[in-house]
Enzyme design. Structure first.
Site, PDB file in Angstrom:
ATOM      1  CE  LYS A  78      -4.442  -0.380   2.011  1.00  0.00           C
ATOM      2  NZ  LYS A  78      -4.997  -0.504   0.698  1.00  0.00           N
ATOM      3  CB  SER A 131       0.235   1.458 -16.210  1.00  0.00           C
ATOM      4  OG  SER A 131      -1.095   1.633 -16.640  1.00  0.00           O
ATOM      5  CE  LYS A 185       0.370   3.598 -13.205  1.00  0.00           C
ATOM      6  NZ  LYS A 185      -0.547   3.764 -12.136  1.00  0.00           N
ATOM      7  CG  HIS A 188      -0.735   6.157 -17.524  1.00  0.00           C
ATOM      8  ND1 HIS A 188      -1.607   5.585 -16.614  1.00  0.00           N
ATOM      9  CD2 HIS A 188      -0.832   5.406 -18.644  1.00  0.00           C
ATOM     10  CE1 HIS A 188      -2.198   4.542 -17.171  1.00  0.00           C
ATOM     11  NE2 HIS A 188      -1.741   4.414 -18.405  1.00  0.00           N
ATOM     12  CG  ASN A 189      -2.796   6.568 -12.960  1.00  0.00           C
ATOM     13  OD1 ASN A 189      -2.168   5.965 -13.819  1.00  0.00           O
ATOM     14  ND2 ASN A 189      -3.040   6.051 -11.779  1.00  0.00           N
ATOM     15  CD  GLU A 192      -6.556   4.867 -15.936  1.00  0.00           C
ATOM     16  OE1 GLU A 192      -5.349   4.555 -16.037  1.00  0.00           O
ATOM     17  OE2 GLU A 192      -7.272   4.465 -15.001  1.00  0.00           O
TER      18      GLU A 192
END
Ligand code: NBP
Length: 483
Positions: A78, A131, A185, A188-189, A192
């Protein structure tokens, strides 16, 4: 436990870690395993221990001892405090030259801080964006590692062995030092989020606006998937819309509560963009749209308040429906181009701010497979960056310039019709407003500068002379403000 036999280790064997460990083993790696509670390690060994070479351990010390030098361990626990706890335990047991990789969804500023702390202890620290979710972790993710060149030399071949493959190339590249991988990243999200919102707005225009059934809309998305919109998200949208609810027999989408969840990476993308003064309006509207969807008190209150406005039925004549569907497709494509251009602007701004040398073409290439935004479209994005045509903005590359020129009449028709009849299209309309703002030779910002100088003597620049100017605005004195 065999001393020094594993060439890679995984710490954290929940959904992501166990699948990544299996993927590593499937590709000939000998994989050391450790999880805080041993039950997860036992489960993995019982269910998949015969899939490759694994070396399970009960303690961090045993785990580290089972790794060959330089010891390389990928953490998949986590994000936040658990990641810090595991890094601390590993760093205590490891030696200079060893490599700690964080494959979790960590905030890039945490990665920058951790890299500095771990480097001071003589170890390498790599924040690596992963990812593609659980399926990607098992069958080939898109990987975005940061960290030193030296760590990449050890890690690169291992990551290349497990990454997704697009057009014969592994979907992994060394993004840059310290937090660069997690930064990319994060963006990237964010992209998205924008992609999903644009698809959702297209769906809303068809469902509410044109009164189409989910099954019919699924056919439209399936057809769009054969065009330049071809992508994983368009493909799964058609499947989601075809799904029937077992309990009621209705389309499942109709019985799903309309509150969109989020875990934070979209919010980070927007917060970071604000701090870098980079407009990412498509992504921001996508994040805010999810926020609005979950504002239960306001939405339930609004339903009782009878707020006036059209109901959302678009008055499109039956014979014009196919033409309007094509308008929506064009609007989606143009807005998508803008959202990606803004995302890459943010990567550029982050690279400047944090001193990363990021190859944008390579980023687009590694997003072509394994990740949620994988799409044919990324081939042309990578070509645009490769050729230098997109250096200042992706929107200046001839391919995208022409695509938007072709799409824009449709885009404007969709946004204006949606506004006229009350269908909210925040990502479509903000992307169009950004595009129009960008191409405006003169913006009303001049007036804002005047206002700022009026009330705060903030000064302004002139179009005909260098320097900063201040005006005593009202000769007869400032207007009196009455309370
Ligand atoms: P979770 O995010 O659900 O984390 C569970 C793991 O963390 C377990 O192995 C658990 O050990 C371990 N853990 C916790 Br919680 N606290 C710990 C502590 N203090 N010390 C040691 N271990 C601790 O797992 P996941 O869904 O597999 O995701 C792993 C990482 O990958 C996350 O950072 C996530 O954001 C990222 N990620 C997930 C996805 C996805 O699609 N799920 C995609 C991309 C990235 P235990 O078994 O002993 O409790």
């Amino acid at each position: 436990m065999a001393e020094g036999t594993a060439n890679i280790g995984v710490v954290g064997l929940a959904a992501m870690g166990s699948n990544l460990a299996r993927n590593l083993a499937h590709h000939g790696n000998t994989v050391a395993l450790y999880n805080r509670h041993y039950e997860r390690t036992e489960k993995l060994m019982a269910e998949h221990g015969d899939e490759g070479s694994f070396v399970p351990s009960r303690t961090v010390e045993e785990f580290v001892a089972s790794l060959a030098r330089p010891r390389t361990a990928i953490i998949l626990v986590k994000a936040g405090a658990p990641t810090d706890a595991v890094i601390g335990e590993l760093a205590d047991a490891m030696e200079p030259g060893d490599i700690i990789v964080d494959g979790g969804n960590s905030y890039f500023k945490d990665t920058i801080r951790r890299e500095k702390e771990i480097r001071a202890r003589g170890l390498h620290y790599v924040g690596c964006g992963v990812s593609g979710g659980e399926e990607g972790a098992l069958n080939g993710p898109s990987l975005m590692p940061g960290g030193t060149d030296e760590s990449w030399r050890t890690l690169g071949p291992i990551l290349k062995s497990i990454a997704a493959v697009a057009e014969g190339e592994p979907c992994v590249t060394h993004i840059g030092k310290d937090g660069a991988g997690h930064f990319v990243k994060m963006v990237h999200n964010g992209i998205e989020y924008a992609d999903m919102q644009l698809i959702a707005e297209s769906y809303d225009l068809m469902r509410r606006g044109l009164g189409m059934e989910p099954g019919e809309i699924a056919d439209v998305f399936a057809q769009w998937n054969t065009t330049e919109l071809n992508s994983y998200l368009i493909e799964i949208t058609a499947e989601v819309l075809r799904q029937k609810d077992e309990k009621t027999g209705k389309p499942l989408v109709d019985v799903i509560v309309d509150h969109a969840g989020m875990k934070g990476t979209g919010t980070w993308t927007v917060q970071t963009a604000l701090s870098l003064a980079t407009p990412v309006t498509g992504i921001a509207e996508a994040v805010f749209a999810r926020g609005l969807s979950s504002q239960t008190a306001q939405r339930e209150g609004a339903a009782k308040q009878d707020l006036k406005g059209p109901e959302g039925a678009l008055h499109v004549a039956a014979g014009d429906r196919d033409a309007f569907l094509e308008d929506i497709r064009q609007a989606l494509y143009a807005s998508k181009i803008v959202a990606y251009a803004q995302g890459f602007d943010e990567i550029n701004a982050g690279a400047r701010e944090y001193g990363w040398d990021i190859d944008q073409a390579a980023v687009a290439r590694i997003w072509r497979g394994g990740c949620i935004i994988r799409a044919q479209f990324l081939n042309v994005v990578s070509d645009a960056f490769e050729s230098g045509e997109a250096d200042v903005s992706m929107l200046f590359a001839p391919y995208f310039k022409e695509a938007i020129a072709r799409a824009q009449d449709s885009w404007r028709r969709v946004v204006s019709l949606a506004a006229t009849y009350g269908v909210p299209v925040p990502a479509f309309s903000s992307s169009l407003a950004y595009y129009d703002g960008l191409r405006s030779p003169r913006l009303p910002a001049a007036l804002i500068q005047g206002q700022r100088d009026f009330f705060g003597a903030h000064t302004y620049g002139r179009i005909d002379a260098p320097g900063a100017f201040h005006t005593l605005w009202a000769e007869s004195g400032r207007p009196e403000i009455k309370a």
